[in-house]
Write a protein that holds these residues in place. Structure first.
Motif, PDB file in Angstrom:
ATOM      1  N   GLU A  42      11.794  -7.453  -1.846  1.00 24.43           N
ATOM      2  CA  GLU A  42      12.376  -7.924  -3.104  1.00 24.43           C
ATOM      3  C   GLU A  42      11.269  -7.957  -4.144  1.00 24.43           C
ATOM      4  N   ASP A  43      11.571  -7.415  -5.312  1.00 22.07           N
ATOM      5  CA  ASP A  43      10.570  -7.251  -6.368  1.00 22.07           C
ATOM      6  C   ASP A  43      10.924  -8.159  -7.547  1.00 22.07           C
ATOM      7  N   LEU A  44      10.085  -9.180  -7.779  1.00 21.26           N
ATOM      8  CA  LEU A  44      10.347 -10.161  -8.833  1.00 21.26           C
ATOM      9  C   LEU A  44      10.203  -9.518 -10.204  1.00 21.26           C
ATOM     10  N   LEU A  45      11.126  -9.836 -11.115  1.00 19.41           N
ATOM     11  CA  LEU A  45      11.027  -9.321 -12.478  1.00 19.41           C
ATOM     12  C   LEU A  45      10.059 -10.173 -13.290  1.00 19.41           C
ATOM     13  N   THR A  46       9.306  -9.511 -14.148  1.00 19.14           N
ATOM     14  CA  THR A  46       8.332 -10.177 -15.008  1.00 19.14           C
ATOM     15  C   THR A  46       8.553  -9.718 -16.442  1.00 19.14           C
ATOM     16  N   VAL A  47       7.807 -10.318 -17.359  1.00 26.29           N
ATOM     17  CA  VAL A  47       7.850  -9.878 -18.747  1.00 26.29           C
ATOM     18  C   VAL A  47       6.442  -9.468 -19.157  1.00 26.29           C
ATOM     19  N   LEU A  48       6.335  -8.335 -19.833  1.00 26.61           N
ATOM     20  CA  LEU A  48       5.055  -7.867 -20.358  1.00 26.61           C
ATOM     21  C   LEU A  48       4.941  -8.284 -21.811  1.00 26.61           C
ATOM     22  N   LEU A  49       3.823  -8.959 -22.131  1.00 29.38           N
ATOM     23  CA  LEU A  49       3.583  -9.464 -23.479  1.00 29.38           C
ATOM     24  C   LEU A  49       2.237  -8.955 -23.983  1.00 29.38           C
ATOM     25  N   PRO A  50       2.103  -8.785 -25.296  1.00 24.46           N
ATOM     26  CA  PRO A  50       0.753  -8.548 -25.833  1.00 24.46           C
ATOM     27  C   PRO A  50      -0.130  -9.735 -25.490  1.00 24.46           C
ATOM     28  N   THR A  51      -1.381  -9.490 -25.139  1.00 26.18           N
ATOM     29  CA  THR A  51      -2.257 -10.561 -24.660  1.00 26.18           C
ATOM     30  C   THR A  51      -2.364 -11.713 -25.658  1.00 26.18           C
ATOM     31  N   GLY A  52      -2.301 -11.429 -26.928  1.00 27.68           N
ATOM     32  CA  GLY A  52      -2.412 -12.484 -27.925  1.00 27.68           C
ATOM     33  C   GLY A  52      -1.104 -13.191 -28.228  1.00 27.68           C
ATOM     34  N   HIS A  53      -0.032 -12.866 -27.541  1.00 28.41           N
ATOM     35  CA  HIS A  53       1.269 -13.494 -27.800  1.00 28.41           C
ATOM     36  C   HIS A  53       1.193 -14.985 -27.466  1.00 28.41           C
TER      37      HIS A  53
ATOM     38  N   GLY B  74       6.495  -4.541 -29.292  1.00 26.91           N
ATOM     39  CA  GLY B  74       7.628  -5.035 -28.522  1.00 26.91           C
ATOM     40  C   GLY B  74       7.178  -5.666 -27.225  1.00 26.91           C
ATOM     41  N   VAL B  75       8.117  -6.300 -26.529  1.00 31.45           N
ATOM     42  CA  VAL B  75       7.873  -6.851 -25.192  1.00 31.45           C
ATOM     43  C   VAL B  75       8.834  -6.162 -24.236  1.00 31.45           C
ATOM     44  N   ALA B  76       8.612  -6.335 -22.937  1.00 27.57           N
ATOM     45  CA  ALA B  76       9.441  -5.621 -21.972  1.00 27.57           C
ATOM     46  C   ALA B  76       9.619  -6.435 -20.703  1.00 27.57           C
ATOM     47  N   MET B  77      10.812  -6.324 -20.117  1.00 32.16           N
ATOM     48  CA  MET B  77      11.054  -6.899 -18.804  1.00 32.16           C
ATOM     49  C   MET B  77      10.772  -5.806 -17.774  1.00 32.16           C
ATOM     50  N   MET B  78       9.849  -6.098 -16.858  1.00 34.84           N
ATOM     51  CA  MET B  78       9.412  -5.100 -15.891  1.00 34.84           C
ATOM     52  C   MET B  78       9.338  -5.716 -14.502  1.00 34.84           C
ATOM     53  N   PRO B  79       9.491  -4.903 -13.458  1.00 32.22           N
ATOM     54  CA  PRO B  79       9.325  -5.414 -12.092  1.00 32.22           C
ATOM     55  C   PRO B  79       7.864  -5.708 -11.789  1.00 32.22           C
ATOM     56  N   ALA B  80       7.633  -6.623 -10.845  1.00 34.84           N
ATOM     57  CA  ALA B  80       6.270  -7.031 -10.516  1.00 34.84           C
ATOM     58  C   ALA B  80       5.435  -5.889  -9.964  1.00 34.84           C
ATOM     59  N   LEU B  81       6.060  -4.885  -9.362  1.00 32.11           N
ATOM     60  CA  LEU B  81       5.293  -3.739  -8.874  1.00 32.11           C
ATOM     61  C   LEU B  81       4.444  -3.118  -9.979  1.00 32.11           C
ATOM     62  N   VAL B  82       4.958  -3.162 -11.207  1.00 29.06           N
ATOM     63  CA  VAL B  82       4.237  -2.572 -12.331  1.00 29.06           C
ATOM     64  C   VAL B  82       2.929  -3.310 -12.591  1.00 29.06           C
ATOM     65  N   LEU B  83       2.883  -4.593 -12.271  1.00 28.36           N
ATOM     66  CA  LEU B  83       1.664  -5.367 -12.514  1.00 28.36           C
ATOM     67  C   LEU B  83       0.498  -4.850 -11.681  1.00 28.36           C
ATOM     68  N   SER B  84       0.810  -4.107 -10.618  1.00 31.64           N
ATOM     69  CA  SER B  84      -0.252  -3.569  -9.755  1.00 31.64           C
ATOM     70  C   SER B  84      -1.050  -2.474 -10.439  1.00 31.64           C
ATOM     71  N   PHE B  85      -0.481  -1.872 -11.472  1.00 31.89           N
ATOM     72  CA  PHE B  85      -1.218  -0.796 -12.149  1.00 31.89           C
ATOM     73  C   PHE B  85      -1.188  -0.963 -13.670  1.00 31.89           C
ATOM     74  N   LEU B  86      -1.326  -2.229 -14.122  1.00 31.19           N
ATOM     75  CA  LEU B  86      -1.482  -2.464 -15.558  1.00 31.19           C
ATOM     76  C   LEU B  86      -2.762  -1.790 -16.028  1.00 31.19           C
ATOM     77  N   CYS B  87      -2.645  -0.975 -17.051  1.00 27.08           N
ATOM     78  CA  CYS B  87      -3.798  -0.186 -17.513  1.00 27.08           C
ATOM     79  C   CYS B  87      -4.388  -0.708 -18.821  1.00 27.08           C
ATOM     80  N   HIS B  88      -3.735  -1.668 -19.441  1.00 33.03           N
ATOM     81  CA  HIS B  88      -4.170  -2.126 -20.762  1.00 33.03           C
ATOM     82  C   HIS B  88      -4.652  -3.573 -20.686  1.00 33.03           C
TER      83      HIS B  88
ATOM     84  N   THR C  93      14.676 -13.455 -11.325  1.00 31.44           N
ATOM     85  CA  THR C  93      15.553 -12.393 -10.850  1.00 31.44           C
ATOM     86  C   THR C  93      14.723 -11.427 -10.029  1.00 31.44           C
ATOM     87  N   ARG C  94      15.268 -10.981  -8.925  1.00 31.04           N
ATOM     88  CA  ARG C  94      14.584 -10.020  -8.066  1.00 31.04           C
ATOM     89  C   ARG C  94      15.469  -8.801  -7.845  1.00 31.04           C
ATOM     90  N   ARG C  95      14.844  -7.646  -7.816  1.00 30.17           N
ATOM     91  CA  ARG C  95      15.580  -6.440  -7.452  1.00 30.17           C
ATOM     92  C   ARG C  95      15.274  -6.092  -5.997  1.00 30.17           C
TER      93      ARG C  95
END
Length: 301
Positions: free
Chosen positions: A168-179, A240-254, A266-268
């Motif tokens: 199960e992959d927990l959903l997260t939100v991506l925010l600009p660091t200064g948000h 903008g901001v985005a709702m993304m699965p936690a798997l994406v956090l494993s390869f955050l590039c910014h 919420t989990r997928r």
């Protein structure tokens, strides 16, 4: 259709020069050799040998078959070796169709495990979002498909497919660091109602719209893309901001992007699928086992 044992015996008769010598070499009786050659001649439809004094001589048909006999035996030997290697998991090809975040996380880890334990097993990777990845699997364009579903989503799975639940992959939100909300450990979705949003693939977008509706607002979707790196770049740029699965956090590039848990949680469900009859193929079963192991390790982290 020629029997391979008859071709082998025919080749040995040519090398040995007589039925009796071939019988000694192969461990057969001479009558057994004679019977096999008669059977081969029936298949050919013509005599293969003629006697000239005490010596055996190939007929025209025999010479034609002799030119191909070694190639036939070599081909059969190669085929046996390849089939044996596949059965013993020394080799094999498995085609996987996976959605992007799985391709960037689960698949590389599984490949690393396979390379160590079974270097002869080769993976071919294709990207595809569900439900198209499942359709490709049914059409025979891949051997394993990785797909995901969201709670309450009706996802039709063809009856010929077997599902293996991975994680199960927990959903997260991506925010600009200064948000301002980036300082929190978790962000409530309702607190982002006035933000501009970046939406993903159709299945993810449908779940996102449903989640926003449950919180009483309609999101302002400014961009739509299923490219995770593009999503990160847009968030990093502050557009903008985005709702993304936690798997994406494993390869955050910014460095300018921060991932936070989103509430309500919420989990997928991430699963692997294969055709039922393909489960008997050793290489396919092995890859499924490695994917399960990789997913279990992530759950345990």
């Amino acid at each position: 259709m020629f029997e391979s044992r008859h071709i082998k015996t025919f080749h040995e008769v040519i090398k040995a020069g007589s039925y009796s010598a071939a019988a000694r070499s192969l461990g057969y009786t001479q009558p057994a050799i004679t019977q096999q050659m008669k059977a081969l001649e029936r298949d050919v439809g013509s005599p293969l040998f003629t006697r000239v004094g005490r010596k055996m001589q190939l007929t025209e048909a025999g010479e034609a078959l002799a030119r191909h006999a070694q190639a036939i035996l070599d081909s059969l030997s190669t085929a046996r070796q390849q089939l044996d290697a596949i059965a013993r998991l020394r080799s094999g090809r498995v085609r996987i169709c996976a959605f992007p975040s799985a391709s960037a996380t689960l698949i590389p880890e599984a490949i690393a495990r396979l390379t160590t334990g079974h270097p002869g097993v080769h993976l071919e990777l294709y990207e595809g979002e569900p439900p198209e990845s499942l359709r490709r699997l049914v059409r025979g364009e891949c051997d394993i498909a990785l797909a995901f579903t969201y709670p309450g989503m009706h996802a039709e799975v063809p009856a010929e497919l077997v599902e293996f639940r991975l994680m199960e992959d927990l959903l997260t939100v991506l925010l600009p660091t200064g948000h301002p909300l980036a300082r929190r450990r978790a962000v409530h979705l309702r607190d982002l109602a006035e933000e501009r949003w970046i939406a993903g693939c159709p299945r993810c977008s449908a779940n996102f719209l449903h989640a926003c509706a449950e919180e009483g607002f309609v999101p302002d979707i400014a961009f739509t893309t299923d490219d995770n790196l593009v999503v990160q770049s847009l968030v990093a740029a502050g557009v903008g901001v985005a709702m993304m699965p936690a798997l994406v956090l494993s390869f955050l590039c910014h460095e300018k992007v921060t991932g936070r848990a989103v509430e309500p949680h919420t989990r997928r469900q991430v699963s692997a699928y294969a055709l039922r009859e393909h489960l008997r193929i050793p290489a396919t079963a092995l890859v499924l086992d490695e994917l399960k192991a990789v997913a279990a390790a992530r759950i345990g982290c």
